[in-house]
Enzyme design. Structure first.
Site, PDB file in Angstrom:
ATOM      1  N   TYR A 138      -6.194  -2.708  -0.624  1.00  0.00           N
ATOM      2  CA  TYR A 138      -5.030  -1.878  -0.306  1.00  0.00           C
ATOM      3  C   TYR A 138      -5.192  -0.491  -0.916  1.00  0.00           C
ATOM      4  O   TYR A 138      -4.948   0.524  -0.255  1.00  0.00           O
ATOM      5  CB  TYR A 138      -3.754  -2.536  -0.839  1.00  0.00           C
ATOM      6  CG  TYR A 138      -2.542  -1.639  -0.770  1.00  0.00           C
ATOM      7  CD1 TYR A 138      -1.948  -1.313   0.445  1.00  0.00           C
ATOM      8  CD2 TYR A 138      -1.985  -1.109  -1.933  1.00  0.00           C
ATOM      9  CE1 TYR A 138      -0.838  -0.479   0.506  1.00  0.00           C
ATOM     10  CE2 TYR A 138      -0.871  -0.274  -1.890  1.00  0.00           C
ATOM     11  CZ  TYR A 138      -0.310   0.033  -0.668  1.00  0.00           C
ATOM     12  OH  TYR A 138       0.782   0.866  -0.609  1.00  0.00           O
ATOM     13  N   LYS A 142      -5.357   3.416   0.737  1.00  0.00           N
ATOM     14  CA  LYS A 142      -4.497   4.542   0.372  1.00  0.00           C
ATOM     15  C   LYS A 142      -5.337   5.766  -0.015  1.00  0.00           C
ATOM     16  O   LYS A 142      -4.933   6.902   0.244  1.00  0.00           O
ATOM     17  CB  LYS A 142      -3.573   4.148  -0.778  1.00  0.00           C
ATOM     18  CG  LYS A 142      -2.574   3.038  -0.438  1.00  0.00           C
ATOM     19  CD  LYS A 142      -1.514   3.503   0.555  1.00  0.00           C
ATOM     20  CE  LYS A 142      -1.773   3.172   1.986  1.00  0.00           C
ATOM     21  NZ  LYS A 142      -0.694   3.634   2.904  1.00  0.00           N
TER      22      LYS A 142
END
Length: 225
Positions: A138, A142
Site C-alpha cells: 500500500y 502511495k
C-alpha cells in the site's frame, strides 16, 4: 450514494449543485476508457480531477483483473489511465480559466514515510502480480501517487494544469476494514473524522497558493510542505 445525491436538493443549500454518479472500476482497466467516454459525453468541461478512490491494506494475494498487484493497480495504474483519458478536457478547460485553477489532485499518505520500502517502490513486488506485504505494498502505491503528481507537474505545466499530491491525514474510513480487531483498538483513537480529509482535498483543489509547475505537497488539513 443515493442519500448523497438527494442531499443536493435540500432547501438549505444556497447554491445547489447537481451530483451525478459515474461508474468507474479501477480494478479493471478495460472499463476505464468507457467511464471516461461517458463523462465526456455528459459534461462540457472538467476543471478539477480528484484521484481519491483506492484500496489499502488488502489481503495477501490481492490482484487486479489484469493481473497487477492490487494496490499499484487500483491506486496508480487505474487513476493514471483515467487521467490520461480525460486530459483533453482538462487542457480545454485550462485555455479559458484563471491560471492554476485547472488541477489534477493525487492522493498520497503518511504511510510513504512509515512503511514504504527503501527507494520508494520495489519493481519485483509490482511485477509479481499479487499483494505480498499489505502495509508495504500500500505504501509503495502511495509513493506512486506522489511520483505521478510530480511527473504530472512537469508534463502538464505547458498546458496550464496544476498536478499536486495531497496527504488527507489519518482518517477513520473503510480503508482500515482488512485490519485485525486488536490493531484497530490501538489505532482508532489516533484517527480523525473523514471530514478533515475533505478539508485537505479541497485545499489541494482550490488554494491559490499552488501554482502551475509547483512540486509541493499538501498535508493535513490544508498546508503546503
Amino acid at each position: 450514494m443515493q442519500k448523497v445525491i438527494e442531499s443536493t436538493n435540500e432547501s438549505y443549500i444556497s447554491t445547489p449543485a447537481k451530483l451525478k454518479f459515474l461508474y468507474l472500476d479501477l480494478n479493471d482497466l478495460s472499463s476505464i476508457a468507457k467511464s471516461a467516454a461517458t463523462f465526456c459525453k455528459n459534461e462540457s468541461r472538467l476543471d478539477i480531477l480528484w484521484n481519491n478512490a483506492g484500496i489499502g491494506g488488502s489481503p495477501i494475494g490481492t490482484t487486479t483483473r489484469q493481473g497487477l498487484e492490487g494496490h499499484i493497480g487500483v491506486n496508480c495504474v487505474g487513476p493514471l489511465m483515467f487521467t490520461q483519458a480525460l486530459l483533453p478536457m482538462l487542457r480545454n478547460a485550462a485555455q479559458d480559466s484563471a491560471p492554476g485553477s485547472v488541477r489534477i489532485v493525487w492522493t498520497a499518505s503518511l504511510s510513504i514515510e512509515s512503511h514504504a520500502p527503501v527507494g520508494g517502490i520495489r519493481p519485483d513486488r509490482v511485477d509479481c502480480g499479487i499483494t505480498q506485504d499489505p502495509p508495504s505494498d500500500y505504501a509503495q502505491s502511495k509513493v506512486g501517487n506522489w511520483w505521478l503528481a510530480l511527473e504530472g507537474a512537469r508534463r502538464y505545466a505547458e498546458y496550464g494544469i496544476v498536478s499536486v499530491a495531497q496527504n488527507p491525514g489519518q482518517l477513520d474510513t473503510d480503508v482500515w476494514k482488512h485490519q485485525p480487531w486488536w490493531l484497530m483498538i490501538l489505532v482508532r483513537p489516533t484517527l480523525y473524522d473523514k471530514r478533515f480529509g475533505v478539508y485537505t482535498m479541497l485545499y489541494a483543489g482550490f488554494s491559490k497558493v499552488l501554482l502551475v509547475g509547483d512540486k509541493r505537497y499538501v498535508i493535513p488539513w490544508g498546508r503546503v510542505r
